[in-house]
Write a protein that holds these residues in place. Structure first.
Motif, PDB file in Angstrom:
ATOM      1  N   MET A   1      73.112   8.914 101.955  1.00 25.56           N
ATOM      2  CA  MET A   1      73.485   9.797 103.065  1.00 25.56           C
ATOM      3  C   MET A   1      74.676   9.193 103.797  1.00 25.56           C
ATOM      4  SD  MET A   1      71.086  11.139 106.211  1.00 25.56           S
ATOM      5  CE  MET A   1      70.030  12.005 105.068  1.00 25.56           C
ATOM      6  N   ASN A   2      75.737  10.012 104.062  1.00 29.40           N
ATOM      7  CA  ASN A   2      76.927   9.466 104.696  1.00 29.40           C
ATOM      8  C   ASN A   2      76.760   9.336 106.200  1.00 29.40           C
ATOM      9  OD1 ASN A   2      77.528  12.019 105.907  1.00 29.40           O
ATOM     10  ND2 ASN A   2      78.468  12.695 103.985  1.00 29.40           N
ATOM     11  N   LEU A   3      77.737   8.636 106.819  1.00 32.86           N
ATOM     12  CA  LEU A   3      77.621   8.335 108.235  1.00 32.86           C
ATOM     13  C   LEU A   3      77.664   9.580 109.096  1.00 32.86           C
ATOM     14  CD1 LEU A   3      79.837   5.140 108.455  1.00 32.86           C
ATOM     15  CD2 LEU A   3      77.369   5.303 108.269  1.00 32.86           C
ATOM     16  N   SER A   4      78.462  10.576 108.701  1.00 28.43           N
ATOM     17  CA  SER A   4      78.546  11.806 109.486  1.00 28.43           C
ATOM     18  C   SER A   4      77.195  12.513 109.541  1.00 28.43           C
ATOM     19  CB  SER A   4      79.609  12.740 108.893  1.00 28.43           C
ATOM     20  OG  SER A   4      80.891  12.158 108.977  1.00 28.43           O
ATOM     21  N   HIS A   5      76.507  12.513 108.403  1.00 31.21           N
ATOM     22  CA  HIS A   5      75.187  13.135 108.364  1.00 31.21           C
ATOM     23  C   HIS A   5      74.227  12.387 109.276  1.00 31.21           C
ATOM     24  CE1 HIS A   5      71.906  15.120 105.642  1.00 31.21           C
ATOM     25  NE2 HIS A   5      71.757  15.390 106.915  1.00 31.21           N
ATOM     26  N   LEU A   6      74.284  11.066 109.212  1.00 28.08           N
ATOM     27  CA  LEU A   6      73.421  10.258 110.078  1.00 28.08           C
ATOM     28  C   LEU A   6      73.687  10.554 111.542  1.00 28.08           C
ATOM     29  CD1 LEU A   6      73.633   6.811 108.257  1.00 28.08           C
ATOM     30  CD2 LEU A   6      71.564   8.141 108.591  1.00 28.08           C
ATOM     31  N   LEU A   7      74.966  10.667 111.902  1.00 28.63           N
ATOM     32  CA  LEU A   7      75.330  10.892 113.291  1.00 28.63           C
ATOM     33  C   LEU A   7      74.803  12.219 113.800  1.00 28.63           C
ATOM     34  CD1 LEU A   7      76.948   9.930 115.766  1.00 28.63           C
ATOM     35  CD2 LEU A   7      78.952  11.048 114.780  1.00 28.63           C
ATOM     36  N   ASN A   8      74.705  13.208 112.916  1.00 29.15           N
ATOM     37  CA  ASN A   8      74.314  14.546 113.338  1.00 29.15           C
ATOM     38  C   ASN A   8      72.805  14.791 113.268  1.00 29.15           C
ATOM     39  OD1 ASN A   8      76.934  15.438 113.888  1.00 29.15           O
ATOM     40  ND2 ASN A   8      77.321  15.876 111.727  1.00 29.15           N
ATOM     41  N   GLN A   9      72.034  13.787 112.882  1.00 26.19           N
ATOM     42  CA  GLN A   9      70.593  13.965 112.816  1.00 26.19           C
ATOM     43  C   GLN A   9      70.000  14.057 114.215  1.00 26.19           C
ATOM     44  OE1 GLN A   9      68.507  14.317 110.158  1.00 26.19           O
ATOM     45  NE2 GLN A   9      70.285  14.391 108.820  1.00 26.19           N
ATOM     46  N   ARG A  10      68.890  14.751 114.310  1.00 29.96           N
ATOM     47  CA  ARG A  10      68.113  14.815 115.547  1.00 29.96           C
ATOM     48  C   ARG A  10      66.870  13.940 115.392  1.00 29.96           C
ATOM     49  NH1 ARG A  10      69.078  19.000 119.140  1.00 29.96           N
ATOM     50  NH2 ARG A  10      70.679  20.480 118.488  1.00 29.96           N
ATOM     51  N   LEU A  24      69.638   1.576 108.911  1.00 34.63           N
ATOM     52  CA  LEU A  24      69.923   0.369 108.147  1.00 34.63           C
ATOM     53  C   LEU A  24      71.016   0.622 107.118  1.00 34.63           C
ATOM     54  CD1 LEU A  24      69.294  -2.555 107.362  1.00 34.63           C
ATOM     55  CD2 LEU A  24      67.465  -1.680 105.871  1.00 34.63           C
ATOM     56  N   ASP A  25      70.901   1.736 106.413  1.00 32.94           N
ATOM     57  CA  ASP A  25      71.921   2.066 105.411  1.00 32.94           C
ATOM     58  C   ASP A  25      73.287   2.256 106.064  1.00 32.94           C
ATOM     59  OD1 ASP A  25      72.740   3.069 102.647  1.00 32.94           O
ATOM     60  OD2 ASP A  25      73.226   4.799 103.907  1.00 32.94           O
ATOM     61  N   GLY A  26      73.331   2.992 107.170  1.00 32.63           N
ATOM     62  CA  GLY A  26      74.599   3.233 107.839  1.00 32.63           C
ATOM     63  C   GLY A  26      75.209   1.972 108.412  1.00 32.63           C
ATOM     64  N   LEU A  27      74.385   1.105 108.989  1.00 30.31           N
ATOM     65  CA  LEU A  27      74.894  -0.128 109.580  1.00 30.31           C
ATOM     66  C   LEU A  27      75.378  -1.104 108.510  1.00 30.31           C
ATOM     67  CD1 LEU A  27      72.191  -0.482 112.361  1.00 30.31           C
ATOM     68  CD2 LEU A  27      74.634  -0.105 112.747  1.00 30.31           C
ATOM     69  N   LYS A  28      74.720  -1.133 107.377  1.00 26.45           N
ATOM     70  CA  LYS A  28      75.200  -1.971 106.270  1.00 26.45           C
ATOM     71  C   LYS A  28      76.551  -1.470 105.768  1.00 26.45           C
ATOM     72  CE  LYS A  28      72.173  -3.220 103.112  1.00 26.45           C
ATOM     73  NZ  LYS A  28      71.030  -3.174 102.173  1.00 26.45           N
ATOM     74  N   ARG A  29      76.716  -0.158 105.711  1.00 29.67           N
ATOM     75  CA  ARG A  29      78.003   0.414 105.304  1.00 29.67           C
ATOM     76  C   ARG A  29      79.095   0.045 106.306  1.00 29.67           C
ATOM     77  NH1 ARG A  29      77.735   5.435 101.990  1.00 29.67           N
ATOM     78  NH2 ARG A  29      75.595   5.674 101.227  1.00 29.67           N
ATOM     79  N   GLN A  52      75.160  -8.907 101.826  1.00 34.23           N
ATOM     80  CA  GLN A  52      74.593  -7.570 101.981  1.00 34.23           C
ATOM     81  C   GLN A  52      73.298  -7.412 101.193  1.00 34.23           C
ATOM     82  OE1 GLN A  52      76.821  -4.317 100.323  1.00 34.23           O
ATOM     83  NE2 GLN A  52      75.987  -2.842 101.775  1.00 34.23           N
ATOM     84  N   SER A  53      73.239  -7.985 100.009  1.00 31.41           N
ATOM     85  CA  SER A  53      72.067  -7.802  99.153  1.00 31.41           C
ATOM     86  C   SER A  53      70.801  -8.417  99.748  1.00 31.41           C
ATOM     87  CB  SER A  53      72.330  -8.403  97.772  1.00 31.41           C
ATOM     88  OG  SER A  53      72.589  -9.794  97.874  1.00 31.41           O
ATOM     89  N   LYS A  54      70.976  -9.343 100.704  1.00 32.43           N
ATOM     90  CA  LYS A  54      69.828  -9.988 101.335  1.00 32.43           C
ATOM     91  C   LYS A  54      69.487  -9.385 102.701  1.00 32.43           C
ATOM     92  CE  LYS A  54      70.626 -14.421  99.030  1.00 32.43           C
ATOM     93  NZ  LYS A  54      70.856 -15.884  99.209  1.00 32.43           N
ATOM     94  N   CYS A  55      70.153  -8.290 103.050  1.00 31.10           N
ATOM     95  CA  CYS A  55      69.909  -7.626 104.334  1.00 31.10           C
ATOM     96  C   CYS A  55      68.960  -6.454 104.104  1.00 31.10           C
ATOM     97  CB  CYS A  55      71.238  -7.137 104.935  1.00 31.10           C
ATOM     98  SG  CYS A  55      71.071  -6.334 106.533  1.00 31.10           S
ATOM     99  N   HIS A  56      67.708  -6.608 104.545  1.00 31.97           N
ATOM    100  CA  HIS A  56      66.680  -5.610 104.264  1.00 31.97           C
ATOM    101  C   HIS A  56      66.095  -4.965 105.510  1.00 31.97           C
ATOM    102  CE1 HIS A  56      66.868  -7.017 100.154  1.00 31.97           C
ATOM    103  NE2 HIS A  56      66.538  -8.242 100.536  1.00 31.97           N
ATOM    104  N   THR A  57      66.425  -5.466 106.693  1.00 32.69           N
ATOM    105  CA  THR A  57      65.888  -4.915 107.936  1.00 32.69           C
ATOM    106  C   THR A  57      66.991  -4.837 108.984  1.00 32.69           C
ATOM    107  OG1 THR A  57      65.302  -7.071 108.883  1.00 32.69           O
ATOM    108  CG2 THR A  57      63.649  -5.997 107.460  1.00 32.69           C
ATOM    109  N   LEU A  58      66.760  -4.048 110.023  1.00 32.75           N
ATOM    110  CA  LEU A  58      67.736  -3.952 111.111  1.00 32.75           C
ATOM    111  C   LEU A  58      67.959  -5.306 111.773  1.00 32.75           C
ATOM    112  CD1 LEU A  58      66.701  -0.596 112.855  1.00 32.75           C
ATOM    113  CD2 LEU A  58      68.647  -1.001 111.337  1.00 32.75           C
TER     114      LEU A  58
END
Length: 352
Positions: A1-10, A24-29, A52-58
């Motif tokens: 899911m891209n960042l724009s989609h994340l930003l527009n979520q409720r 987590l996915d968006g922040l890693k990106r 990055q590969s060792k980053c699994h949590t916020l």
């Protein structure tokens, strides 16, 4: 899911665990985005051995201390001509201010974020707006934080009325005219906390009718504490004198402008869906559970033009579980932290 989609979520559109996974996915990106475009940030990640590969949590998203923006020019903008605004936070005498570099896309995201954050309390329509400030606040050059705050909120209003004259006196004629025109319908009120208390509430006539008003306010709590006025007393005084019941404080800072933590009905400050917060032990930096006081770390999907997506602030706070989920109580400045507030922030460079 891209960042724009994340930003527009409720928030209500998915469970908390799904929200956390998408954050987590968006922040890693974003971390990789800033690593590739900002040499200073890249050096920080290298020094901290981030992988990055060792980053699994916020909690494992790398963070930088907020004061680093005072010492380094950190931005992820390829061409200097793409910088449209430079925000700066003033500091105590002799201290260098933070510099936050914005491009058009980040400015747009900040605007979208602010709109999403305020929509639950003011709705989808622009409202008549009473501004507890002076007309000159938006005309000064360079623009002060007060002016920037007023201009930012004015996008949600119309039929603007500045309640104060340039000497900070309450303009009773303008106030009366505004209320005659708009008091029978919902209307927006914005002002910095101390100004709303000192220059408006203390001066307005008894039985001023703000029943349909929605007050958005922030900053200035240090001055309020000096006068022994708590948030609850602030609300109670407004209700007693003006019948105003919809009163919302928010927490935010220039280093993550657009990401505001809006006060809920229980007094807790809640992050917007594109943000989150972690409380860390001030000595070990280990994440703390709810109920324990520590340094506030702010996470946000908004900053594309500078590496401000994960910052460790100089504010102390406590995680709270409230009626709207997980939020924070901001308690104080960290010991020996440089004292500054949102009212010290100003825009010192704007490129056309």
């Amino acid at each position: 899911m891209n960042l724009s989609h994340l930003l527009n979520q409720r928030t209500s559109s998915f469970p908390h665990e799904n929200q956390e996974a998408m954050l987590l996915d968006g922040l890693k990106r974003l971390t990789e985005h800033h690593r590739s475009l900002c040499s200073g940030y890249r050096n920080i990640l290298q020094a901290t051995n981030y992988t990055q590969s060792k980053c699994h949590t916020l909690e494992e998203i790398p963070f930088i201390p907020v004061n680093l923006f005072k010492n380094l020019e950190l931005h992820s903008i390829r061409c200097p001509e793409d910088i449209v605004t430079i925000l700066a936070s003033s500091s105590t005498s002799g201290q260098k201010p933070s510099q936050i570099f914005l491009d058009k896309e980040t400015s747009k995201r900040q605007s979208q974020g602010l709109t999403q954050s305020l929509k639950p309390v003011i709705g989808d329509k622009r409202l008549p707006m009473l501004i507890i400030d002076t007309p000159s606040s938006i005309k000064t050059k360079p623009l002060t934080a007060r002016g920037a705050g007023v201009l930012g909120l004015m996008r949600f209003g119309h039929s603007y009325c500045f309640a104060l004259d340039d000497d900070h006196n309450l303009n009773l004629d303008l106030l009366e005219h505004f209320l005659e025109e708009h008091a029978k319908q919902p209307f927006l009120i914005f002002g910095f906390t101390f100004m709303a208390w000192m220059y408006f509430l203390q001066k307005c006539p008894p039985h001023t009718n703000l029943k349909n008003g929605i007050l958005i306010h922030s900053g200035g709590w240090k001055k309020m504490q000096e006068q022994s006025v708590s948030p609850d007393e602030f609300k109670s005084a407004f209700f007693s004198k003006t019948n105003l019941s919809k009163c919302y404080n928010f927490y935010g800072m220039v280093e993550q402008i657009g990401s505001i933590y809006l006060e809920g009905s229980d007094g807790i400050l809640y992050p917007p869906v594109f943000s989150d917060v972690i409380i860390r032990d001030p000595f070990t930096l280990v994440p703390l559970p709810p109920g324990e006081e520590g340094l506030i770390q702010l996470l946000s999907l908004l900053p594309l033009s500078y590496p401000g997506h994960s910052i460790l602030t100089s504010d102390m706070g406590i995680l709270r579980q409230g009626v709207h989920g997980r939020g924070i109580e901001v308690t104080r400045r960290a010991p020996k932290a440089e004292v500054r507030g949102c009212s010290d922030t100003h825009v010192f460079g704007i490129r056309k």
